[in-house]
Structure formats: C-alpha cells, structure tokens
Design a protein around this motif. Structure first.
Motif, mmCIF file in Angstrom:
data_model
loop_
_atom_site.group_PDB
_atom_site.id
_atom_site.type_symbol
_atom_site.label_atom_id
_atom_site.label_comp_id
_atom_site.label_asym_id
_atom_site.label_seq_id
_atom_site.Cartn_x
_atom_site.Cartn_y
_atom_site.Cartn_z
ATOM 1 N N ARG A 191 0.829 -1.199 0.000
ATOM 2 C CA ARG A 191 0.000 0.000 0.000
ATOM 3 C C ARG A 191 0.869 1.257 0.000
ATOM 4 N NH1 ARG A 191 -4.574 -2.257 0.521
ATOM 5 N NH2 ARG A 191 -5.435 -3.533 2.117
ATOM 6 N N ALA B 191 -8.491 -4.387 12.018
ATOM 7 C CA ALA B 191 -7.581 -3.592 11.190
ATOM 8 C C ALA B 191 -6.181 -4.187 11.230
ATOM 9 C CB ALA B 191 -7.572 -2.143 11.648
ATOM 10 N N TRP B 192 -5.752 -4.622 12.395
ATOM 11 C CA TRP B 192 -4.427 -5.232 12.537
ATOM 12 C C TRP B 192 -4.367 -6.582 11.839
ATOM 13 C CZ3 TRP B 192 -0.218 -2.792 13.504
ATOM 14 C CH2 TRP B 192 -0.260 -1.596 14.228
ATOM 15 N N SER C 103 -6.551 0.844 6.491
ATOM 16 C CA SER C 103 -5.709 -0.030 5.667
ATOM 17 C C SER C 103 -4.585 0.742 4.970
ATOM 18 C CB SER C 103 -6.545 -0.793 4.647
ATOM 19 O OG SER C 103 -7.170 0.086 3.757
ATOM 20 N N TYR C 104 -4.696 2.057 4.913
ATOM 21 C CA TYR C 104 -3.635 2.889 4.350
ATOM 22 C C TYR C 104 -2.901 3.681 5.432
ATOM 23 C CZ TYR C 104 -5.642 1.653 -0.090
ATOM 24 O OH TYR C 104 -6.089 0.933 -1.164
ATOM 25 N N LEU D 285 -5.177 -7.309 8.992
ATOM 26 C CA LEU D 285 -4.704 -7.101 7.626
ATOM 27 C C LEU D 285 -3.186 -7.032 7.541
ATOM 28 C CD1 LEU D 285 -7.218 -4.297 6.568
ATOM 29 C CD2 LEU D 285 -7.303 -6.724 5.949
ATOM 30 N N PHE D 286 -2.538 -6.734 8.675
ATOM 31 C CA PHE D 286 -1.091 -6.509 8.701
ATOM 32 C C PHE D 286 -0.432 -7.261 9.858
ATOM 33 C CE2 PHE D 286 -3.254 -2.645 7.248
ATOM 34 C CZ PHE D 286 -2.829 -2.631 5.930
ATOM 35 N N ASP E 129 -9.416 4.741 -1.541
ATOM 36 C CA ASP E 129 -10.405 4.204 -0.604
ATOM 37 C C ASP E 129 -11.790 4.741 -0.972
ATOM 38 O OD1 ASP E 129 -11.226 2.839 1.799
ATOM 39 O OD2 ASP E 129 -11.293 4.778 2.810
#
Length: 141
Positions: free
Chosen positions: A3, A96-97, A60-61, A99-100, A15
């Motif tokens: 990203r 959210a976490w 996400s960004y 995703l990463f 987004d």
C-alpha cells in the motif's frame, strides 16, 4: 506494505467512494478528516496520521504509514503528547491489525523494548493500553 507504493495518490482515490465536501455545519475535526482524504499519502505527516487513525478512517492505508514511523520512533509526539501516535495505533480494532500481522508483530517487539521510565511518562492508562495490545490473543491479531 504494498500500500506504500501509492504515496502519490490520495485516500479519496484509493479508498472509494470519494467523500463529498463536509456540510457547512461540520465540526473542525470533520472538515480536517475530509481535507486529509485529498492529500497524497506521501504528504501525510504524523499528526495527520494520528487524526485519521483516531477517527478510524482508511486504516488499511493510514496504519502502515504510521507503523513505518513508529518503528523508528515509537514515542513520536505527533501532535498532542509523546506517544500519541502509538496510542492511537494500538487502540484501533483488532480487525484492522488482522490485515497486517507482520506490522503488528514488529510493533509489539518495539513496544516490549520500550524502557519502563518512558512508558511511565505517558498519560494515565497508556501503559495498560500497550500491555493489552502486546498481549492480544493470536486469534485476534
């Protein structure tokens, strides 16, 4: 982290949908968040990221950009006080976490390495928030 390859683009571009202009009765915070969605990602500063993350906008960004800063300076004073960006990041929803996971793991490592004196200097309740983030069950990471 792919990203981060879109640093020349804005959140409104990345987004969707694009947000309309805020109403005339919008608060300063609402106007600020709308404005930040029109700034290229590479131009967002620590205070901007703290605002977006605190308002849970385009996580996400914004989250990967913030973590990139926090890995170098975990107690960065983004706007209000030392560690404010870190505390905003650890308080986002576990989803959210998810995703990463690698970024979360890296941030947990940095948090564990923070000196006790530095953590003690953070606002009341911050140490507990950091402990809660570090101890989050694997299934929620």
């Amino acid at each position: 982290m792919d990203r981060l390859l879109h640093l020349d683009r804005t959140l409104d571009e990345l987004d969707p949908p694009r947000w309309p202009s805020p109403g005339s009765d919008a608060t300063r915070l609402v106007r600020k968040v709308h404005e930040l969605r029109r700034v290229p990602l590479g131009e967002l500063g620590p205070a901007d990221l703290r605002t977006l993350i605190s308002q849970q906008v385009a996580l996400s960004y914004a989250l990967p950009l913030a973590v990139r800063l926090l890995l170098e300076e975990p107690l960065l004073d983004a706007y209000f006080y030392e560690g404010d960006l870190l505390l905003a990041a650890v308080n986002v929803p576990a989803s959210a976490w998810a995703l990463f996971p690698d970024l979360g793991t890296q941030l947990r490592t940095v948090i564990r390495a923070l000196p006790e004196a530095a953590v003690a200097g953070l606002p009341r309740g911050a140490a507990e928030e950091l402990v809660r983030f570090v101890a989050r069950p694997e299934s929620l990471r």
